[in-house]
Design an enzyme around this catalytic site. Structure first.
Site, mmCIF file in Angstrom:
data_model
loop_
_atom_site.group_PDB
_atom_site.id
_atom_site.type_symbol
_atom_site.label_atom_id
_atom_site.label_comp_id
_atom_site.label_asym_id
_atom_site.label_seq_id
_atom_site.Cartn_x
_atom_site.Cartn_y
_atom_site.Cartn_z
ATOM 1 N N ASN A 136 -11.463 14.153 1.342
ATOM 2 C CA ASN A 136 -12.597 13.320 1.761
ATOM 3 C C ASN A 136 -13.934 14.059 1.635
ATOM 4 O OD1 ASN A 136 -10.795 11.305 2.328
ATOM 5 N ND2 ASN A 136 -10.644 11.800 4.515
ATOM 6 N N LYS A 141 2.236 -3.483 7.317
ATOM 7 C CA LYS A 141 2.454 -3.690 5.872
ATOM 8 C C LYS A 141 3.917 -3.377 5.522
ATOM 9 C CE LYS A 141 -0.067 -4.623 3.012
ATOM 10 N NZ LYS A 141 -0.520 -5.952 2.476
ATOM 11 N N LYS A 193 -14.713 0.849 5.016
ATOM 12 C CA LYS A 193 -13.835 1.812 4.361
ATOM 13 C C LYS A 193 -14.678 2.990 3.877
ATOM 14 C CE LYS A 193 -10.365 -1.087 4.774
ATOM 15 N NZ LYS A 193 -10.121 -2.204 3.889
ATOM 16 N N PRO A 198 -19.943 9.744 8.933
ATOM 17 C CA PRO A 198 -18.980 10.266 9.924
ATOM 18 C C PRO A 198 -17.671 10.719 9.275
ATOM 19 C CG PRO A 198 -19.019 7.861 9.992
ATOM 20 C CD PRO A 198 -20.004 8.271 8.940
ATOM 21 N N TYR A 207 -1.507 -0.464 11.134
ATOM 22 C CA TYR A 207 -1.737 -1.133 9.846
ATOM 23 C C TYR A 207 -0.573 -0.883 8.893
ATOM 24 C CZ TYR A 207 -3.274 -1.478 4.972
ATOM 25 O OH TYR A 207 -3.333 -1.743 3.627
ATOM 26 N N THR A 254 0.821 -1.211 0.000
ATOM 27 C CA THR A 254 0.000 0.000 0.000
ATOM 28 C C THR A 254 0.857 1.264 0.000
ATOM 29 O OG1 THR A 254 -1.461 1.307 1.433
ATOM 30 C CG2 THR A 254 -0.155 -0.366 2.517
ATOM 31 N N ASP A 255 0.300 2.342 -0.544
ATOM 32 C CA ASP A 255 0.995 3.637 -0.495
ATOM 33 C C ASP A 255 1.160 4.129 0.945
ATOM 34 O OD1 ASP A 255 -1.663 4.384 0.028
ATOM 35 O OD2 ASP A 255 -1.795 5.848 -1.606
ATOM 36 N N GLU A 256 0.367 3.541 1.878
ATOM 37 C CA GLU A 256 0.407 4.038 3.262
ATOM 38 C C GLU A 256 1.745 3.780 3.941
ATOM 39 O OE1 GLU A 256 -3.151 3.596 5.562
ATOM 40 O OE2 GLU A 256 -4.344 3.274 3.763
HETATM 41 P P1 NAD Z 1 -9.878 -7.056 2.541
HETATM 42 O O1 NAD Z 1 -9.793 -6.716 3.986
HETATM 43 O O2 NAD Z 1 -11.126 -6.785 1.768
HETATM 44 O O3 NAD Z 1 -9.556 -8.611 2.322
HETATM 45 C C1 NAD Z 1 -8.533 -9.277 2.986
HETATM 46 C C2 NAD Z 1 -8.688 -10.759 2.693
HETATM 47 O O4 NAD Z 1 -7.599 -11.457 3.311
HETATM 48 C C3 NAD Z 1 -9.977 -11.361 3.267
HETATM 49 O O5 NAD Z 1 -10.540 -12.260 2.330
HETATM 50 C C4 NAD Z 1 -9.483 -12.117 4.513
HETATM 51 O O6 NAD Z 1 -10.305 -13.222 4.859
HETATM 52 C C5 NAD Z 1 -8.096 -12.548 4.063
HETATM 53 N N1 NAD Z 1 -7.179 -12.783 5.185
HETATM 54 C C6 NAD Z 1 -6.959 -11.965 6.248
HETATM 55 N N2 NAD Z 1 -6.061 -12.522 7.083
HETATM 56 C C7 NAD Z 1 -5.697 -13.704 6.509
HETATM 57 C C8 NAD Z 1 -4.786 -14.737 6.888
HETATM 58 N N3 NAD Z 1 -4.077 -14.660 8.027
HETATM 59 N N4 NAD Z 1 -4.643 -15.806 6.070
HETATM 60 C C9 NAD Z 1 -5.381 -15.902 4.928
HETATM 61 N N5 NAD Z 1 -6.262 -14.972 4.540
HETATM 62 C C10 NAD Z 1 -6.417 -13.876 5.317
HETATM 63 O O7 NAD Z 1 -8.630 -6.317 1.885
HETATM 64 P P2 NAD Z 1 -8.487 -5.585 0.477
HETATM 65 O O8 NAD Z 1 -8.983 -4.213 0.603
HETATM 66 O O9 NAD Z 1 -8.991 -6.478 -0.596
HETATM 67 O O10 NAD Z 1 -6.895 -5.509 0.391
HETATM 68 C C11 NAD Z 1 -6.140 -6.578 -0.162
HETATM 69 C C12 NAD Z 1 -4.681 -6.224 -0.079
HETATM 70 O O11 NAD Z 1 -4.435 -5.009 -0.780
HETATM 71 C C13 NAD Z 1 -4.155 -6.010 1.344
HETATM 72 O O12 NAD Z 1 -2.886 -6.594 1.439
HETATM 73 C C14 NAD Z 1 -4.088 -4.495 1.487
HETATM 74 O O13 NAD Z 1 -3.075 -4.123 2.379
HETATM 75 C C15 NAD Z 1 -3.765 -4.094 0.064
HETATM 76 N N6 NAD Z 1 -4.224 -2.746 -0.327
HETATM 77 C C16 NAD Z 1 -5.526 -2.373 -0.140
HETATM 78 C C17 NAD Z 1 -5.942 -1.094 -0.541
HETATM 79 C C18 NAD Z 1 -7.373 -0.638 -0.361
HETATM 80 O O14 NAD Z 1 -7.654 0.551 -0.576
HETATM 81 N N7 NAD Z 1 -8.313 -1.515 -0.011
HETATM 82 C C19 NAD Z 1 -5.024 -0.218 -1.116
HETATM 83 C C20 NAD Z 1 -3.698 -0.626 -1.295
HETATM 84 C C21 NAD Z 1 -3.321 -1.915 -0.904
HETATM 85 P P1 TYD Z 2 -10.183 4.502 4.676
HETATM 86 O O1 TYD Z 2 -11.185 4.089 3.650
HETATM 87 O O2 TYD Z 2 -10.243 3.882 6.035
HETATM 88 O O3 TYD Z 2 -8.762 4.298 3.997
HETATM 89 P P2 TYD Z 2 -7.292 4.742 4.549
HETATM 90 O O4 TYD Z 2 -7.388 5.228 5.921
HETATM 91 O O5 TYD Z 2 -6.566 3.443 4.475
HETATM 92 O O6 TYD Z 2 -6.831 5.784 3.585
HETATM 93 O O7 TYD Z 2 -10.273 6.075 4.862
HETATM 94 C C1 TYD Z 2 -10.092 6.959 3.758
HETATM 95 C C2 TYD Z 2 -10.120 8.361 4.303
HETATM 96 O O8 TYD Z 2 -11.433 8.639 4.801
HETATM 97 C C3 TYD Z 2 -9.184 8.595 5.476
HETATM 98 O O9 TYD Z 2 -8.666 9.927 5.398
HETATM 99 C C4 TYD Z 2 -10.073 8.461 6.698
HETATM 100 C C5 TYD Z 2 -11.409 8.985 6.194
HETATM 101 N N1 TYD Z 2 -12.612 8.378 6.818
HETATM 102 C C6 TYD Z 2 -13.599 9.198 7.359
HETATM 103 O O10 TYD Z 2 -13.499 10.450 7.342
HETATM 104 N N2 TYD Z 2 -14.693 8.605 7.927
HETATM 105 C C7 TYD Z 2 -14.840 7.256 7.973
HETATM 106 O O11 TYD Z 2 -15.854 6.766 8.534
HETATM 107 C C8 TYD Z 2 -13.834 6.436 7.394
HETATM 108 C C9 TYD Z 2 -13.953 4.927 7.428
HETATM 109 C C10 TYD Z 2 -12.719 7.037 6.821
#
Ligand code: NAD
Ligand code: TYD
Length: 330
Positions: A244, A149, A184, A200, A145, A121-123
């Site tokens: 946001n 990562k 999210k 929120p 988190y 992730t970019d985070e």
């Molecule tokens: P998600 O939370 O929707 O899904 C995570 C999946 O991993 C679920 O199916 C869960 O059951 C499985 N999982 C969790 N712990 C596990 C374990 N110990 N063993 C096997 N399976 C396990 O997540 P997502 O949003 O689809 O993100 C997927 C990946 O992409 C993550 O690694 C996250 O860090 C990365 N990522 C997400 C975002 C985003 O905006 N969602 C952005 C950049 C990177």
């Molecule tokens: P999120 O979807 O949790 O992604 P990340 O924190 O990994 O970027 O949040 C996106 C942005 O939205 C972040 O600045 C936090 C904000 N946010 C809110 O303002 N209210 C909410 O209820 C949530 C879940 C996020």
């Protein structure tokens, strides 16, 4: 090509499973099915002959060794992925995102897989006031988190340097689309708005994220899998920087609601102000996003409006308990 995809029942992993099958790959999906893992996300491919599901934890070495046998490559999506949950309880983040990644790396090395892709992730870079992060910038994570990562990323790079494992890392920006767990920002606000419930907004709502549609994120990961250079990191960003409050405004507009639903709540501790990625390196491999932010957001809102059967069962039970805990302390 036979792929071990971990976390394939989650939001991005399930979209990647579909993309990989579409490219003619065989897929073994290993998923622990945590609260975020949902078999419904892959129901459409469950009967595909090229698809196998293994219910297991990536930190379970024996289970991983069984699933990885015969695989050419690993794409690791499995993670605890929500910042707010990591603030409430970081333990699972370290078990999965750091220890689990190391177990998977070891299995990949032992099995002699040809390529390991770590979905990050970019985070991990932390916040950037102006400009955009490049892959050579130092990591400086803010939350449990992003720190977990970052720990996973460092293990991947160490396995490459020490053991010669062929590994690449992708660092994606904030992703949105169908099947994202409604904790999210976008799916939470869309489903709340559809139900006429409050949105929120943390702090002043002027935090900036770079949004990418889920299929564009997946095509970036696929490009890194096929064309990336071993030991390298690739940023995968959509180039759609929005505060946001602007996301909130668009969600209200697309759901036909007004600003009376906005509720400013206490800010997230350690909240990163801005994320931005320089994606020239991945673009150099021929990748570019194919979806406009506006159209993809409208399609996403339409999906949630149409698929109450997907999210209404989620927004009950444990989900409600999480939100009571979340706002109890603020
Ligand atoms: P998600 O939370 O929707 O899904 C995570 C999946 O991993 C679920 O199916 C869960 O059951 C499985 N999982 C969790 N712990 C596990 C374990 N110990 N063993 C096997 N399976 C396990 O997540 P997502 O949003 O689809 O993100 C997927 C990946 O992409 C993550 O690694 C996250 O860090 C990365 N990522 C997400 C975002 C985003 O905006 N969602 C952005 C950049 C990177
Ligand atoms: P999120 O979807 O949790 O992604 P990340 O924190 O990994 O970027 O949040 C996106 C942005 O939205 C972040 O600045 C936090 C904000 N946010 C809110 O303002 N209210 C909410 O209820 C949530 C879940 C996020």
């Amino acid at each position: 090509m036979r792929l071990l995809v971990t976390g394939g029942c989650g939001f991005i992993g399930s979209a990647f499973v579909r993309l990989a099958l579409g490219h003619g790959a065989e897929v073994v999906n290993l998923d622990k099915l945590t609260y975020a893992g949902n078999p419904a996300n892959v129901a459409d491919v469950a009967d595909d002959e090229a698809y196998t599901f293994v219910h297991a934890d990536i930190a379970d070495a024996a289970a991983v060794a069984g699933a990885i046998a015969g695989c050419d490559a690993v794409v690791n999506f499995a993670a605890e992925s929500h910042v707010d949950r990591s603030i409430l309880d970081p333990a699972d983040f370290i078990s999965t995102d750091v220890v689990g990644t190391a177990v998977l790396l070891d299995a990949a090395r032992t099995a002699g897989v040809r390529r390991f892709v770590q979905v990050s992730t970019d985070e991990v870079y932390g916040s950037i006031p102006t400009g955009a992060f490049r892959e050579t910038d130092p990591i400086s994570p803010s939350s449990p988190y992003s720190a977990s990562k970052a720990g996973g990323d460092l293990q991947v790079l160490a396995w490459h340097r020490t053991f010669g494992l062929d590994a690449v890392i992708t660092r994606g920006s904030n992703t949105f689309g169908p099947r994202q767990y409604p904790e999210k920002l976008i799916p939470l606000f869309v489903t709340n708005a559809l139900d006429g419930q409050q949105l929120p907004v943390y702090g002043d709502g002027m935090q900036i994220r770079d949004w990418i549609y889920v299929d564009d994120h997946c095509s970036g990961i696929w490009t890194a899998l096929e064309k990336g250079e071993a030991g390298e990191v690739y940023n995968v960003g959509g180039g759609n920087e929005e505060p946001n409050m602007e996301i909130t405004r668009r969600v209200l507009e697309l759901t036909g609601r007004d600003g009376s639903l906005i509720r400013h709540v206490a800010d997230r501790p350690g909240h990163d102000r801005r994320y931005a990625l320089d994606t020239a390196k991945l673009r150099g491999l021929g990748w570019e996003p194919a979806h406009s932010f506006e159209d993809a957001l409208a399609a996403t809102v339409a999906w949630y409006a149409d698929r109450r059967d997907w999210w209404e069962p989620i927004k009950s039970g444990d989900y409600r308990r999480y939100y009571e805990e979340q706002y109890g302390g603020r």
